[in-house]
Every structure is written in C-alpha cells, then in structure tokens.
Design a protein around this motif. Structure first.
Motif, PDB file in Angstrom:
ATOM      1  N   LEU A 166     -34.229  57.175 -61.752  1.00 22.99           N
ATOM      2  CA  LEU A 166     -32.524  57.808 -62.246  1.00 22.99           C
ATOM      3  C   LEU A 166     -32.905  59.791 -61.774  1.00 22.99           C
ATOM      4  O   LEU A 166     -33.751  59.798 -61.829  1.00 22.99           O
ATOM      5  N   ASN A 167     -32.195  59.865 -61.038  1.00 20.61           N
ATOM      6  CA  ASN A 167     -32.129  60.907 -60.774  1.00 20.61           C
ATOM      7  C   ASN A 167     -30.544  61.523 -60.528  1.00 20.61           C
ATOM      8  O   ASN A 167     -29.630  60.432 -59.859  1.00 20.61           O
ATOM      9  N   ASP A 168     -30.262  62.737 -59.754  1.00 22.31           N
ATOM     10  CA  ASP A 168     -28.691  63.098 -59.593  1.00 22.31           C
ATOM     11  C   ASP A 168     -27.587  62.044 -58.170  1.00 22.31           C
ATOM     12  O   ASP A 168     -27.223  61.741 -58.799  1.00 22.31           O
ATOM     13  N   SER A 169     -28.512  61.174 -57.511  1.00 26.38           N
ATOM     14  CA  SER A 169     -28.371  60.689 -56.618  1.00 26.38           C
ATOM     15  C   SER A 169     -27.855  58.756 -57.277  1.00 26.38           C
ATOM     16  O   SER A 169     -27.479  58.267 -56.502  1.00 26.38           O
ATOM     17  N   THR A 170     -28.576  58.326 -57.764  1.00 27.67           N
ATOM     18  CA  THR A 170     -28.862  57.242 -58.796  1.00 27.67           C
ATOM     19  C   THR A 170     -27.621  57.699 -59.853  1.00 27.67           C
ATOM     20  O   THR A 170     -27.470  56.505 -60.821  1.00 27.67           O
ATOM     21  N   ARG A 171     -27.259  57.940 -60.060  1.00 30.47           N
ATOM     22  CA  ARG A 171     -26.824  58.421 -61.973  1.00 30.47           C
ATOM     23  C   ARG A 171     -25.556  58.488 -61.577  1.00 30.47           C
ATOM     24  O   ARG A 171     -24.753  58.381 -60.365  1.00 30.47           O
ATOM     25  N   HIS A 172     -25.086  56.837 -62.262  1.00 33.61           N
ATOM     26  CA  HIS A 172     -24.308  56.252 -61.728  1.00 33.61           C
ATOM     27  C   HIS A 172     -23.954  55.821 -60.859  1.00 33.61           C
ATOM     28  O   HIS A 172     -22.428  55.068 -59.803  1.00 33.61           O
TER      29      HIS A 172
ATOM     30  N   THR B 202     -33.646  46.744 -65.618  1.00 32.60           N
ATOM     31  CA  THR B 202     -35.417  47.414 -66.392  1.00 32.60           C
ATOM     32  C   THR B 202     -35.653  48.915 -66.503  1.00 32.60           C
ATOM     33  O   THR B 202     -36.376  49.355 -66.372  1.00 32.60           O
ATOM     34  N   SER B 203     -34.934  49.727 -65.128  1.00 29.54           N
ATOM     35  CA  SER B 203     -35.157  50.545 -64.344  1.00 29.54           C
ATOM     36  C   SER B 203     -34.812  51.986 -65.807  1.00 29.54           C
ATOM     37  O   SER B 203     -35.309  52.217 -66.664  1.00 29.54           O
ATOM     38  N   ARG B 204     -33.328  52.403 -65.539  1.00 31.38           N
ATOM     39  CA  ARG B 204     -33.100  53.622 -66.511  1.00 31.38           C
ATOM     40  C   ARG B 204     -31.564  53.364 -66.990  1.00 31.38           C
ATOM     41  O   ARG B 204     -30.880  53.276 -65.276  1.00 31.38           O
ATOM     42  N   GLY B 205     -31.066  53.823 -68.340  1.00 38.04           N
ATOM     43  CA  GLY B 205     -29.608  53.074 -68.485  1.00 38.04           C
ATOM     44  C   GLY B 205     -28.678  53.775 -67.549  1.00 38.04           C
ATOM     45  O   GLY B 205     -27.950  53.395 -66.715  1.00 38.04           O
TER      46      GLY B 205
END
Ligand code: NAD
Length: 330
Positions: free
Chosen positions: A208-214, A233-236
């Motif tokens: 999860l980071n700024d480029s993978t959020r949503h 199974t990574s981050r919500g």
C-alpha cells in the motif's frame, strides 16, 4: 552477581512469551529486559543503558535515539519500520534491522485458502448445512479450478509463492508488476488492463502506497471481463471498498476473499457481511505459531548479530554502513 556482556531491551511487544528471544541472548551472555513501555520518556528511562533494542510499537523518535548513547542496533519485529526515525538512527550510527519474510508461506497459503473456499464454496455450504440445508444444488454453479488463470497484482515474494503453489492445481499465472522486467518463475508479466481482462482469480500482493491506494476501483471492475474472484491479503485500501460493494451487487465479479479491509474491523452495517459470495478473515494472513516463533527468533538474532560484529540478515538503513557504532565484519 553475574556480569553480562551486553544489555538488550525489548521496548514493547504484544506476544505472550519471550522464550525464543531469551534463548538467542543466552548464547551471547546478554542480559534481556522486557520493558513494555510506549511513552517517549519511559522508553528513554528503560533503554538508556541498552546496547540493542527490540521494538514493536513504541515510537523511537530522534529525541529517544539521541538519549541512547550505547545503542548500536534497533530490530523491529516484522516488516514495517514506521516506529523508528530512520534518518536519526543513521545519523547516530544505529543499525535498524527488520524481518521482511517471516510469513510468506502463511500469507500465500491464506490467499489460496480463500480462492479454494470461494471456488468449492466450502464456507457457503458449511453455513447452509448448519442452518438445516443439505443440498449441493444450493451452490450451483461450481467451476473447475484446473485451467483457470490467476492474475497477480504485485509479483514479489508472496505473489510468487501463490503462483507456484497454485500451479500444482493446473492454474496459469500472469502478473502486473511495474517494477519487474521479467516475470519470475513461470509467471507471464502483462500490463494492468490485460490482467484485469484475462484473469479468473485476481490476487493482490503489492504494497500500500500513494500509487496503489484505490488501485482497484469502479473503472477497474468494469474491465474485469471474466467476472473474477477478487482476493486481497495485502492491505485494505488498495481496493476502493465502495466500488467493490457495488461490483458485487451488480455481479461484475463472482466473489471476494478478503483478509484485509479499508476499515478493520468492519462496521456492523457493511453490506459484505451479508453476502454469501464474500469470505472475510480478520487480518490473520501473517499468523501461525511457527511464523511468530520464527519472527521472534530472527528479530533477536538481528540484535545479537550486530552485538557480535556481524551484519544482520536485513538492514533497513543501508546508509549506516561505514558509520556504525560498533566495528562490523564484512
Ligand atoms: P514484496 O515486496 O516481496 O512484493 C511486492 C511486489 O509488489 C513487488 O514485486 C513490487 O514490485 C510490486 N509492486 C509495487 N508497486 C506496485 C504496483 N503499483 N502495482 C503492482 N505491483 C507493485 O512484498 P511481499 O512480501 O510479497 O508482501 C506483499 C504485501 O503483503 C505487503 O506489502 C503487505 O502489505 C502484505 N502482507 C500482508 C500480511 C497479512 O497478514 N495479510 C502479512 C504480510 C504482508
């Protein structure tokens, strides 16, 4: 009274026993103190004479680190090192170490468990039988696993294991991973759109980071041509949960298996709690008795390695090399 060669302090931890840590430090004659402190001043008081620290949640700020003149190493339980001011540690010559790979088997097994349970509908049938319904037809249709395509979003340590293990079920793996030039062992790299379009199961394994959020939102659900199962199974927050709920309600995907959610635990009104094609678990992917035991042993080993002049398995602040407070070999 016995003289100890070193003093090591566990700032805080939420696991019950510290037997593994004790074993590791007994081997180098170090004194081990379990402080269970979180507040800045308490941490300074408890750790002021420490040669090394093991740390879970207590914040090791610049102020804290500046008050630990003997500290040579901080080892974090787990992957993330958000609790440590890395720049300050480097400036002070303190090595920061972590354990990035203690639960690869657990998380990859968990992702596969969610896929298998969704495809074979084991959780669904279990719930039906326990309310008095014994009828395989209630679960129609069920599709064969062999021959299906797994699409990984992120093909690092865990994604690769999921692909390897599922290959024995006859599942082909493709992946979107912008940081890889070639697909690792039997995984074909594709662009994001192709993975969304061609996959029967999509499993998320990027950080999860700024480029993978949503990263997965309304637009992406519309591009999933095969109405896949979606596994996270990574981050919500990598999935836009509102869009996911809508996609499930509209039948754009067949089901979801989620170990992580945008809000953990979910609100009691979250519509997914009532959906038979959604399986949830309480962010448990990392856990087995063996993974926790390995985590404790390897975190302690990171500290004992530094105290005995060896670089630990995983150094987070590589820039500290050349200015470490203790002479290191290699
Ligand atoms: P890893 O670093 O080995 O692999 C992550 C991969 O994601 C890398 O190959 C990277 O290139 C790729 N990536 C980065 N940005 C991407 C993007 N925008 N799109 C697609 N791919 C991208 O990490 P890992 O050990 O495989 O762990 C993956 C994730 O699993 C962790 O970030 C963590 O969030 C999660 N995790 C969850 C649990 C749990 O209990 N559920 C436990 C451990 C880890």
């Amino acid at each position: 009274m016995k003289q100890h060669s070193y003093q090591v302090v566990i700032t805080d931890c939420d696991h019950g026993s510290i037997e593994e840590e004790k074993e590791v430090f007994a081997r180098i004659g170090a004194e081990l103190i379990l402080a269970q402190v979180r507040e800045e001043d308490e941490v300074i008081r408890a750790c002021k004479d420490a040669d090394g620290l093991l740390n879970q949640y207590a914040l090791l700020t610049r102020k804290v680190l500046e008050h630990l003149p003997k500290c040579k190493v901080v080892a974090r339980y787990g992957v993330g090192v958000d609790s440590v001011d890395l720049k300050a540690a480097t400036d002070l010559g303190i090595i920061v170490a972590n354990v990035p790979d203690y639960c690869i088997d657990e998380v990859s097994d968990h992702a596969i468990a969610l896929i298998l349970s969704l495809v074979r509908k084991t959780a669904f049938f279990n719930a039906k039988i326990k309310t008095g319904q014994w009828d395989f037809r209630s679960g129609i249709p069920i599709r064969r696993i062999k021959g299906k395509t797994l699409g990984l979003i992120g093909s690092g340590k865990i994604g690769l294991e999921v692909a390897k293990k599922l290959s024995s079920f006859g599942v082909r793996a493709i992946a979107f991973d912008p940081y890889l030039k070639t697909g690792p062992q039997g995984i074909e790299l594709k662009d994001f759109d192709a993975v969304l379009k061609e996959s029967d199961f999509i499993s998320i394994h990027c950080p999860l980071n700024d480029s993978t959020r949503h990263l997965i939102g309304e637009k992406e659900f519309k591009r999933m041509e095969k109405k896949p199962l979606l596994i996270n199974t990574s981050r919500g927050p990598i999935i836009d949960e509102k869009a996911l709920i809508h996609a499930l309600q509209e039948g754009l995907i067949t089901g979801a298996g989620l170990d992580v959610l945008e809000k953990e635990p979910p609100d009691s009104v979250n519509p997914m709690l009532a959906m038979e094609n959604v399986i949830l678990s309480p962010h448990v992917g990392f856990y087995s008795e063996e993974s926790i035991s390995e985590l404790k042993r390897r975190t302690a080993k990171n500290v004992s390695d530094v105290l005995t002049g060896k670089w630990p398995g995983s150094v987070v602040n590589q820039e500290v090399k050349g200015k470490a407070r203790v002479p290191m070999s290699g």
